[in-house]
Design a protein around this motif. Structure first.
Motif, PDB file in Angstrom:
ATOM      1  N   GLU A 138      36.310  39.586  37.816  1.00  0.00           N
ATOM      2  CA  GLU A 138      37.116  38.702  38.901  1.00  0.00           C
ATOM      3  C   GLU A 138      36.409  37.616  39.365  1.00  0.00           C
ATOM      4  OE1 GLU A 138      39.510  42.733  40.426  1.00  0.00           O
ATOM      5  OE2 GLU A 138      37.998  41.509  41.818  1.00  0.00           O
ATOM      6  N   ARG A 139      35.031  37.522  39.675  1.00  0.00           N
ATOM      7  CA  ARG A 139      34.447  36.429  40.194  1.00  0.00           C
ATOM      8  C   ARG A 139      34.524  35.292  39.106  1.00  0.00           C
ATOM      9  NH1 ARG A 139      27.991  36.818  41.657  1.00  0.00           N
ATOM     10  NH2 ARG A 139      27.782  34.696  42.397  1.00  0.00           N
ATOM     11  N   LEU A 140      34.295  35.608  37.717  1.00  0.00           N
ATOM     12  CA  LEU A 140      34.083  34.651  36.645  1.00  0.00           C
ATOM     13  C   LEU A 140      35.438  33.955  36.494  1.00  0.00           C
ATOM     14  CD1 LEU A 140      31.785  36.802  34.014  1.00  0.00           C
ATOM     15  CD2 LEU A 140      31.280  34.626  35.749  1.00  0.00           C
ATOM     16  N   SER A 141      36.635  34.940  36.601  1.00  0.00           N
ATOM     17  CA  SER A 141      37.891  34.195  36.383  1.00  0.00           C
ATOM     18  C   SER A 141      38.350  33.563  37.514  1.00  0.00           C
ATOM     19  CB  SER A 141      38.758  35.207  35.978  1.00  0.00           C
ATOM     20  OG  SER A 141      38.977  36.193  36.925  1.00  0.00           O
ATOM     21  N   GLY A 142      37.906  33.701  38.566  1.00  0.00           N
ATOM     22  CA  GLY A 142      38.203  33.102  39.840  1.00  0.00           C
ATOM     23  C   GLY A 142      37.446  31.624  40.116  1.00  0.00           C
TER      24      GLY A 142
ATOM     25  N   PRO B 109      35.017  35.954  25.378  1.00  0.00           N
ATOM     26  CA  PRO B 109      36.428  35.451  25.295  1.00  0.00           C
ATOM     27  C   PRO B 109      36.738  34.461  26.214  1.00  0.00           C
ATOM     28  CG  PRO B 109      36.821  37.585  25.012  1.00  0.00           C
ATOM     29  CD  PRO B 109      35.194  37.360  25.666  1.00  0.00           C
ATOM     30  N   LEU B 110      36.020  34.276  27.467  1.00  0.00           N
ATOM     31  CA  LEU B 110      36.266  33.480  28.698  1.00  0.00           C
ATOM     32  C   LEU B 110      35.903  31.991  28.182  1.00  0.00           C
ATOM     33  CD1 LEU B 110      35.576  35.680  31.865  1.00  0.00           C
ATOM     34  CD2 LEU B 110      37.734  35.230  30.861  1.00  0.00           C
ATOM     35  N   GLY B 111      35.050  31.913  27.192  1.00  0.00           N
ATOM     36  CA  GLY B 111      34.339  30.944  26.817  1.00  0.00           C
ATOM     37  C   GLY B 111      33.211  30.381  27.705  1.00  0.00           C
TER      38      GLY B 111
ATOM     39  N   GLN C 165      35.933  28.175  38.671  1.00  0.00           N
ATOM     40  CA  GLN C 165      36.013  27.364  37.399  1.00  0.00           C
ATOM     41  C   GLN C 165      34.790  27.034  36.687  1.00  0.00           C
ATOM     42  OE1 GLN C 165      39.177  26.568  36.690  1.00  0.00           O
ATOM     43  NE2 GLN C 165      39.952  27.971  38.383  1.00  0.00           N
ATOM     44  N   ASN C 166      33.613  26.555  37.462  1.00  0.00           N
ATOM     45  CA  ASN C 166      32.531  25.994  36.762  1.00  0.00           C
ATOM     46  C   ASN C 166      31.337  26.894  36.660  1.00  0.00           C
ATOM     47  OD1 ASN C 166      31.973  26.121  39.520  1.00  0.00           O
ATOM     48  ND2 ASN C 166      31.369  24.142  39.902  1.00  0.00           N
ATOM     49  N   ILE C 167      31.603  28.122  35.956  1.00  0.00           N
ATOM     50  CA  ILE C 167      30.314  28.974  35.710  1.00  0.00           C
ATOM     51  C   ILE C 167      29.704  28.533  34.194  1.00  0.00           C
ATOM     52  CG2 ILE C 167      29.509  31.170  35.050  1.00  0.00           C
ATOM     53  CD1 ILE C 167      30.410  30.857  38.001  1.00  0.00           C
TER      54      ILE C 167
ATOM     55  N   ARG D 114      21.151  26.469  45.867  1.00  0.00           N
ATOM     56  CA  ARG D 114      21.035  27.260  44.596  1.00  0.00           C
ATOM     57  C   ARG D 114      22.317  26.911  43.740  1.00  0.00           C
ATOM     58  NH1 ARG D 114      17.181  31.944  45.764  1.00  0.00           N
ATOM     59  NH2 ARG D 114      18.055  32.439  43.601  1.00  0.00           N
ATOM     60  N   ASP D 115      21.653  27.053  42.401  1.00  0.00           N
ATOM     61  CA  ASP D 115      22.614  26.754  41.124  1.00  0.00           C
ATOM     62  C   ASP D 115      23.641  27.547  41.353  1.00  0.00           C
ATOM     63  OD1 ASP D 115      24.136  25.925  39.018  1.00  0.00           O
ATOM     64  OD2 ASP D 115      22.189  26.562  37.676  1.00  0.00           O
ATOM     65  N   HIS D 116      24.968  27.432  41.823  1.00  0.00           N
ATOM     66  CA  HIS D 116      26.067  28.325  41.931  1.00  0.00           C
ATOM     67  C   HIS D 116      26.608  28.427  40.389  1.00  0.00           C
ATOM     68  CE1 HIS D 116      26.142  29.708  46.193  1.00  0.00           C
ATOM     69  NE2 HIS D 116      25.288  28.913  46.211  1.00  0.00           N
TER      70      HIS D 116
END
Ligand code: ZN
Length: 200
Positions: free
Chosen positions: A130-134, A164-166, A136-138, A78-80
């Motif tokens: 938390e998941r998004l900031s944890g 704001p997280l880009g 790196q490559n979303i 799956r594309d994580h």
């Protein structure tokens, strides 16, 4: 005077407390259960208790699963880097049924509803952030909440938090009928909504 035995009344009360079951349906179900062979009733009761005791939230996406990590999150193919945000596990199942979505999910377990007193803290939103900031490559977060007022409110709220997280944030196209539960929508419509998603 009670019309039925105390045990039946108790059963009717329990059933009537379930979503979508009115008093009449509860009575019908109660009498149906009473008339079933005892082994069937034991099996049903056991299935309910076992599901309750063994089903838990996936550590990553918060869908309901039997193990620490659900089969989708555990799948390397799956594309994580693509996360689709859905309101509940039934919506996840609807997208999985299309067989065309290859990313992973995040299950909110609800939507923001000021009218019902459901705020951002009542759904799994903190967990998403938390998941998004944890990680790196979303590359993209697809917001696939329902097109109801609550779903749209939630989508706007989430996009404001994520931008704001880009990270690229998209919203599924509004081909999905307003107020319609995603799980009741056919697969073609779901795919069209997914393919026609727009950046927020
Ligand atoms: Zn998972």
């Amino acid at each position: 005077m009670d019309l039925y035995s105390g045990y039946i009344n108790k059963l009717i009360d329990e059933l009537a407390g379930l979503p979508g079951i009115g008093n009449k349906s509860a009575q019908r179900l109660a009498f149906h259960l009473i008339n079933l062979p005892e082994a069937r009733v034991q099996r049903l009761a056991k299935a309910m208790v076992e599901a309750k005791q063994n089903v838990r939230y996936c550590k990553d996406c918060f869908t309901l699963t039997d193990s620490e990590i659900c089969p989708i999150c555990a799948n390397d193919r799956r594309d994580h880097t693509t996360i689709m945000v859905v309101e509940n596990a039934r919506d996840l199942a609807a997208y999985e049924k299309t067989g065309k979505y290859t990313g992973v999910y995040h299950v909110l377990h609800g939507a923001i509803s000021p009218m019902l007193g459901i705020g951002p803290h009542d759904i799994k939103l903190k967990e998403l952030m938390e998941r998004l900031s944890g990680e790196q490559n979303i590359g993209e977060v697809i917001i696939a909440t329902n097109s109801s007022l609550e779903g749209e409110t939630t989508a706007m709220y989430i996009s404001k938090l994520i931008k704001p997280l880009g990270i690229k944030v998209t919203r599924i196209a509004s081909g999905v009928p307003v107020g319609g539960d995603l799980e009741n929508i056919d697969e073609v419509t779901l795919l069209r909504a997914l393919e026609g998603r727009v950046e927020l």
